[in-house]
Write an enzyme that holds these catalytic residues in place. Sequence first.
Site, mmCIF file in Angstrom:
data_model
loop_
_atom_site.group_PDB
_atom_site.id
_atom_site.type_symbol
_atom_site.label_atom_id
_atom_site.label_comp_id
_atom_site.label_asym_id
_atom_site.label_seq_id
_atom_site.Cartn_x
_atom_site.Cartn_y
_atom_site.Cartn_z
ATOM 1 N N HIS A 1 -7.972 10.382 -8.932
ATOM 2 C CA HIS A 1 -6.576 10.215 -7.942
ATOM 3 C C HIS A 1 -5.619 9.608 -9.067
ATOM 4 C CE1 HIS A 1 -8.011 5.984 -7.295
ATOM 5 N NE2 HIS A 1 -7.035 5.628 -7.117
ATOM 6 N N ASP B 1 -14.369 11.166 -7.331
ATOM 7 C CA ASP B 1 -13.075 10.244 -7.847
ATOM 8 C C ASP B 1 -13.160 9.751 -9.228
ATOM 9 O OD1 ASP B 1 -10.346 9.451 -7.678
ATOM 10 O OD2 ASP B 1 -11.045 7.475 -6.563
ATOM 11 N N SER C 1 -7.132 1.071 -10.451
ATOM 12 C CA SER C 1 -8.141 2.150 -10.334
ATOM 13 C C SER C 1 -8.393 2.656 -11.692
ATOM 14 C CB SER C 1 -7.292 3.324 -9.294
ATOM 15 O OG SER C 1 -7.098 2.776 -8.174
#
Length: 288
Positions: free
Chosen positions: A131, A161, A237
């Site tokens: 993402h 992911d 992230s």
Amino acid sequence: MRPTIYGLGEPRGPDFRPAPPPPAWPPPAEPAPTTPYAATARQGWGRPVGVVALLLAAMLAGAAGGRLADAEPAPPRQSTAGPVSGPGDLSDIAARVQPSVVSIEVRSGSGRGTGSGFVFDRSGHVLTNAHVVDGGGDIGVVLSDRRRLDAELVGADHAQDLAVLKIDASDGPAPLAFGRSADVRVGDPVLALGSPLGLAGTVTGGIVSALSREVRLGDRGSRPALQTDASINPGNSGGPLVNTRGEVIGVNTAIATLGGGGGGGGSIGIGFAIPVDRAVDGAQRIIR
């Protein structure tokens, strides 16, 4: 409602006993010495004491000390398993890991996005979240020494992911070492590294809070994830979650928030990371 303020007012209650008043100052004058030894004793200890009394007190103290020493329990046997890592060692771990952690910048027609990643192998592959690089565009990797390198998207696994980037191996830092998911235990100290809110080089600490927390990751339902109370915020992230040996045990990927959605609420002490075994397998499949 007005906040309660503690620490003001007079203490009261059935168990409270006020302290005795302080002694008068200056203290009353001492009586004149009555023995020829008083002056010598005053010079050494600050008040008149007879030499015989001093010697007797020293002998009694030595005897009492001997009895106390005899009653002292034997020291516990030291473990032979090596030093135990603790909070005092975390600064060394952070200093060793940080050079291999990168900030990721993605520029596209829809704007600019940021995230984190880390060097995966000696071929210049960088592991991050899918993402982080969604939408494509111009991808750059910023190293800890502030050099910006162009990066190529090798591939992404949106179900896990995970995404892998490629930079010039000659310019990249050394890869991080990886732990094993089987060795991770609840309560283990951990560090989360990355660029939350664009603040490159940020390190936060905490523990592993849970091992197999079902969390919605990627685009194919829930998957088991590590839960940690190390502070993770938007921009973390793709960064590594490492143990006190500096080994990657997870890839930071999501946080729980109180309202707002999309992770915009910031950390509340509940963050999630893709377990290391699954992250390594996913990255190797993307590279192959």
